[in-house]
Design a protein around this motif. Structure first.
Motif, PDB file in Angstrom:
ATOM      1  N   ILE A  34      23.789  14.829  -7.163  1.00 50.86           N
ATOM      2  CA  ILE A  34      23.475  14.044  -5.962  1.00 50.86           C
ATOM      3  C   ILE A  34      22.554  12.896  -6.337  1.00 50.86           C
ATOM      4  CG2 ILE A  34      22.252  14.059  -3.765  1.00 50.86           C
ATOM      5  CD1 ILE A  34      23.241  16.849  -3.316  1.00 50.86           C
ATOM      6  N   LYS A  35      22.922  11.705  -5.879  1.00 49.00           N
ATOM      7  CA  LYS A  35      22.075  10.546  -6.116  1.00 49.00           C
ATOM      8  C   LYS A  35      21.567   9.956  -4.805  1.00 49.00           C
ATOM      9  CE  LYS A  35      24.051   9.207 -10.535  1.00 49.00           C
ATOM     10  NZ  LYS A  35      23.328  10.089 -11.346  1.00 49.00           N
ATOM     11  N   ASN A  41      18.785  13.024   4.223  1.00 47.69           N
ATOM     12  CA  ASN A  41      18.153  14.320   4.490  1.00 47.69           C
ATOM     13  C   ASN A  41      19.104  15.230   5.257  1.00 47.69           C
ATOM     14  OD1 ASN A  41      15.796  13.651   3.189  1.00 47.69           O
ATOM     15  ND2 ASN A  41      14.745  13.002   5.043  1.00 47.69           N
ATOM     16  N   GLU A  42      19.896  14.649   6.155  1.00 45.29           N
ATOM     17  CA  GLU A  42      20.865  15.425   6.935  1.00 45.29           C
ATOM     18  C   GLU A  42      21.940  16.026   6.031  1.00 45.29           C
ATOM     19  OE1 GLU A  42      19.846  12.314   7.696  1.00 45.29           O
ATOM     20  OE2 GLU A  42      18.784  12.637   9.592  1.00 45.29           O
ATOM     21  N   ASP A  43      22.412  15.232   5.062  1.00 49.74           N
ATOM     22  CA  ASP A  43      23.417  15.737   4.121  1.00 49.74           C
ATOM     23  C   ASP A  43      22.855  16.862   3.263  1.00 49.74           C
ATOM     24  OD1 ASP A  43      25.400  14.013   4.999  1.00 49.74           O
ATOM     25  OD2 ASP A  43      24.993  12.501   3.464  1.00 49.74           O
ATOM     26  N   LEU A  44      21.613  16.707   2.827  1.00 46.28           N
ATOM     27  CA  LEU A  44      20.974  17.767   2.036  1.00 46.28           C
ATOM     28  C   LEU A  44      20.801  19.037   2.861  1.00 46.28           C
ATOM     29  CD1 LEU A  44      18.280  15.708   0.100  1.00 46.28           C
ATOM     30  CD2 LEU A  44      20.382  16.714  -0.831  1.00 46.28           C
TER      31      LEU A  44
END
Length: 93
Positions: free
Chosen positions: A7-8, A12-15
Motif C-alpha cells: 500500500i502506498k 484512512n477509510e480504505d485502511l
C-alpha cells in the motif's frame, strides 16, 4: 498483514475497510474450521463487531464458503462478554 505490504496511497477509510475485512475473514476461518473440527452444528457470534452489517456480511460469507454450518448472531450479542463476566464473578472465577 501481507494485505497491506504494498500500500502506498490509501485513505484512512480504505485502511479501515482492509482491517475490517482481514479481521472478519480471519475470525470466520477460525470459526468454520473450529466448528468443523469439534463437530459443532452451529456457529454463534457475539461481541460488538456483530453490530456492523459489513462485518456480518464478510464473516457470514467466509463461513459459508468454508462450511455448511449455520451462523447465528443473537439479539444483544454485544453484551455477551459483560454477561459472562458477571456470571464468572458470581461463581468466584
Amino acid at each position: 498483514a501481507s494485505h497491506f505490504g504494498k500500500i502506498k496511497d490509501a485513505s484512512n477509510e480504505d485502511l479501515a475497510l482492509g482491517l475490517m475485512n482481514m479481521a472478519a475473514q480471519s475470525i470466520g476461518t477460525l470459526a468454520a474450521f473450529g466448528a468443523k473440527a469439534s463437530g459443532h452444528k452451529e456457529i454463534i457470534l457475539t461481541g460488538r463487531l456483530t453490530k456492523s452489517k459489513l462485518f456480518q456480511d464478510i464473516i457470514q460469507q467466509r463461513i459459508a464458503n468454508l462450511s455448511k454450518i449455520p451462523v447465528t448472531i443473537p439479539k444483544k450479542a454485544e453484551y455477551a462478554t459483560a454477561v459472562g463476566a458477571v456470571i464468572g464473578a458470581s461463581l468466584g472465577l
